[in-house]
Enzyme design. Sequence first.
Site, short mmCIF file in Angstrom:
data_model
loop_
_atom_site.label_atom_id
_atom_site.label_comp_id
_atom_site.label_asym_id
_atom_site.label_seq_id
_atom_site.Cartn_x
_atom_site.Cartn_y
_atom_site.Cartn_z
N LYS A 50 0.78 -1.11 -0.02
CA LYS A 50 0.00 0.11 0.03
C LYS A 50 0.87 1.20 -0.07
CE LYS A 50 -2.31 -1.30 3.69
NZ LYS A 50 -3.25 -1.35 4.70
N CYS A 51 1.94 1.16 -0.59
CA CYS A 51 2.70 2.21 -0.40
C CYS A 51 2.74 3.28 -1.82
CB CYS A 51 4.33 1.64 -0.29
SG CYS A 51 5.68 2.95 -0.46
#
Length: 171
Positions: A50-51
């Site tokens: 989720k970066c």
Amino acid sequence: MNALLTVLATVVALPALAAQSFTFDSIDGGTIDLGQWKGQPVLVVNTASKCGFTRQYNGLQDLYERYAPQGLVVLAVPSNDFKQELASGDQVKEFCAVAFDLTLPMTDITKVRGAQAHDFYRTLRETKGWEPQWNFNKVLVAPDGSIAATWGSTTRPMSRPIIAAIETFLQ
């Protein structure tokens, strides 16, 4: 050429980690022993699903496909140290397969910073003064087990510095 000389100087200056065996839990079950790739360059990358840098998975897969036939191993090490990873290894594995069609080796979710860091990362911190500052930091382990180079998140996998460093070690 200067980048090549810098990488080679770095390899000479840093002692080998080869005397130590580093084993990770595999996302597929079982273990991954870095020692199985002795004699090959290994790019170890702490990752997160989720970066903002997650799209670098594409570049890591491209790098792996391009250079694996010549000996390169790219090892993804999912970590939630920066609170940007999915809840389980199974979720990470599915996400990476569906969104990026990853075929490169991958560990289970692993700590990369602090007192609970995996031995590989703890040794890097203790002996080299280096630890990941964010997701998608990269560590190139030379075929002899020494640390050839490290890069931060903003250095893309297919960038000139990474490719130049890797190509110095390919068969």
